[in-house]
Design a protein around this motif. Structure first.
Motif, PDB file in Angstrom:
ATOM      1  N   SER A  60      43.186  42.625  29.274  1.00 31.31           N
ATOM      2  CA  SER A  60      42.276  42.828  30.405  1.00 31.31           C
ATOM      3  C   SER A  60      43.075  43.108  31.676  1.00 31.31           C
ATOM      4  CB  SER A  60      41.427  41.575  30.626  1.00 31.31           C
ATOM      5  OG  SER A  60      42.268  40.504  31.021  1.00 31.31           O
ATOM      6  N   GLY A  61      42.363  43.538  32.700  1.00 34.98           N
ATOM      7  CA  GLY A  61      42.988  43.729  34.001  1.00 34.98           C
ATOM      8  C   GLY A  61      43.497  42.417  34.570  1.00 34.98           C
ATOM      9  N   ASP A 172      47.388  46.758  41.696  1.00 33.97           N
ATOM     10  CA  ASP A 172      46.235  46.535  40.818  1.00 33.97           C
ATOM     11  C   ASP A 172      45.401  47.807  40.871  1.00 33.97           C
ATOM     12  OD1 ASP A 172      43.876  45.930  39.605  1.00 33.97           O
ATOM     13  OD2 ASP A 172      43.426  44.142  40.818  1.00 33.97           O
ATOM     14  N   ARG A 175      40.899  50.616  38.819  1.00 31.65           N
ATOM     15  CA  ARG A 175      40.173  51.898  38.880  1.00 31.65           C
ATOM     16  C   ARG A 175      41.047  52.978  39.526  1.00 31.65           C
ATOM     17  NH1 ARG A 175      36.251  48.040  40.125  1.00 31.65           N
ATOM     18  NH2 ARG A 175      34.640  47.869  38.521  1.00 31.65           N
ATOM     19  N   CYS A 200      42.774  49.681  34.152  1.00 30.33           N
ATOM     20  CA  CYS A 200      41.828  49.274  33.106  1.00 30.33           C
ATOM     21  C   CYS A 200      41.359  50.486  32.303  1.00 30.33           C
ATOM     22  CB  CYS A 200      40.599  48.618  33.724  1.00 30.33           C
ATOM     23  SG  CYS A 200      40.911  46.993  34.424  1.00 30.33           S
TER      24      CYS A 200
HETATM   25  C1  LIG Z   1      37.822  44.566  37.094  1.00 29.65           C
HETATM   26  C2  LIG Z   1      39.011  44.415  37.947  1.00 29.65           C
HETATM   27  C3  LIG Z   1      40.129  43.693  37.504  1.00 29.65           C
HETATM   28  C4  LIG Z   1      40.128  42.875  36.241  1.00 29.65           C
HETATM   29  O1  LIG Z   1      39.814  43.498  35.088  1.00 29.65           O
HETATM   30  P1  LIG Z   1      39.214  42.683  33.835  1.00 29.65           P
HETATM   31  O2  LIG Z   1      39.523  43.595  32.725  1.00 29.65           O
HETATM   32  O3  LIG Z   1      37.761  42.509  34.123  1.00 29.65           O
HETATM   33  O4  LIG Z   1      39.940  41.387  33.733  1.00 29.65           O
HETATM   34  C5  LIG Z   1      41.232  43.655  38.313  1.00 29.65           C
HETATM   35  N1  LIG Z   1      41.249  44.278  39.499  1.00 29.65           N
HETATM   36  C6  LIG Z   1      40.208  44.975  39.971  1.00 29.65           C
HETATM   37  C7  LIG Z   1      40.310  45.663  41.278  1.00 29.65           C
HETATM   38  C8  LIG Z   1      39.038  45.045  39.213  1.00 29.65           C
HETATM   39  O5  LIG Z   1      37.990  45.725  39.699  1.00 29.65           O
END
Ligand SMILES: *Cc1c(COP(=O)(O)O)cnc(C)c1O
Length: 345
Positions: A60-61, A172, A175, A200
């Motif tokens: 996951s992210g 991070d 997106r 992601c």
């Molecule tokens: C969704 C998101 C994450 C985390 O991703 P998951 O796969 O839901 O754990 C991290 N950073 C940002 C900016 C996000 O929108």
């Protein structure tokens, strides 16, 4: 009852037939032994696309960011990040609990950037009393800042300053491909000055699971050990990596449709006095509630067949994604019109 139009997040999307076929046909092996050819191919693709030496497939992210924090820092270090960042707001305090770092949240500007003055002012000089400020994390697109796409020049300025001040820089980029499409700038260019970047597969790219963490080879080697420690060493995980390969080959350019749909949605909702809606830059639509209660509007929309989420005390969020068509947006706006008519404020 009509099927609800689900705009809670781009994570709700369902894998389509072609992606499922790629998953079905994936050649697999035990990835902890490095034996899964599909994972190896996805990791190589991701590294190349992001302009980094190596990449690691993670669950996951959140896991990608946590592993980045752990792998860039020592326990007790200080990490500078945005107050509105996902790491600070939505990752269950893993930075403190698991990475054992102290986070110092700095104000995000409306566009998702962090002021250069604020970054510079918060790096502590070496001193026996002070923690070591060793990492800066950035976010692009910026979720809580309305899916803002931060241009390369701003990314460069923040990251270069971080480096001059002796920090490593992690992006991070959950997106990041939305930013790349919106800005017509390659993802690798946006991340060029950052040491590491995560993105992601499970959001705009339409996969069921997974993220990639990209960076220098020695960093990724350490990240792989940390992933194993967190219980994230997966076995015949090529069935999931195959979805990622499919998405990187087929689902990037089409993100432009999500952005057009978000723009149409925002324009339609913005017509009502009860809401203030800024024009979205990507696939996230933020609805500021100026009349009535956000929770009541959420229920009214749900009752009408449009799903959103609350996003702070005065806001709702809607997100477009691969399963939402232009026609769905028209239908959603008709349903919202009905909800507005039925809700006295
Ligand atoms: C969704 C998101 C994450 C985390 O991703 P998951 O796969 O839901 O754990 C991290 N950073 C940002 C900016 C996000 O929108």
């Amino acid at each position: 009852m009509n099927k609800p139009i689900d705009l809670r997040s781009d994570t709700v999307s369902q894998p389509g037939d072609a992606m499922r076929r790629a998953m079905y046909e994936a050649e697999v092996g035990d990835d902890v032994f490095g034996d899964d050819p599909t994972v190896n191919r996805l990791e190589a693709m991701a590294a190349e696309l992001l302009g980094k030496e190596a990449a690691l497939f993670v669950a996951s992210g959140t896991m990608g960011n946590l592993i980045a924090l752990m792998s860039h820092t020592k326990p007790g270090d200080e990490v500078l990040l945005g107050r509105e960042s996902h790491i600070f707001q939505y990752e269950v305090g893993g930075a403190a609990r698991i990475a054992n770092v102290m986070v110092n949240p700095l104000e995000n500007r409306e566009d998702g950037t962090i002021g250069l003055d604020a970054i510079a002012a918060n790096v502590r000089p070496p001193n026996i009393h002070a923690p070591v400020t060793s990492l800066l994390t950035l976010e692009n697109t910026h979720n809580r800042c309305g899916g803002s796409a931060i241009p390369a020049a701003d990314m460069d300025a923040m990251a270069q300053l971080g480096h001059r001040k002796g920090m490593r820089v992690h992006l991070d980029g959950a997106r990041l491909f939305n930013a790349a499409v919106a800005l017509e700038t390659p993802a690798a260019r946006l991340a060029a000055e950052c040491d590491t970047v995560s993105f992601c597969l499970s959001k705009g790219l339409g996969c069921p699971v997974g993220s990639l963490l990209c960076g220098p080879s020695d960093f990724i080697e350490l990240a792989r050990r940390n992933r194993k420690m967190l219980g994230g060493g997966m076995r015949q995980v090529g069935v999931l990596a195959a979805a990622g390969i499919y998405a990187l080959e087929n689902n990037v350019a089409r993100i432009a449709d999500d952005h057009a749909n978000a723009a149409a949605l925002a324009a339609g909702i913005g017509k009502y006095d009860a809401f203030h809606v800024a024009a979205p830059q990507t696939n996230i639509v933020i609805i500021d509630i100026v009349k009535g209660e956000p929770a009541a509007w959420l229920r009214a929309f749900e009752h009408a067949g449009v799903l959103a989420v609350g996003f702070g005390p005065t806001r709702l969020r809607m997100v477009t994604h691969i399963n939402i068509t232009a026609e769905d947006i028209e239908t959603a706006l008709e349903r919202i019109a009905g909800a507005v008519e039925a809700t006295p404020v």
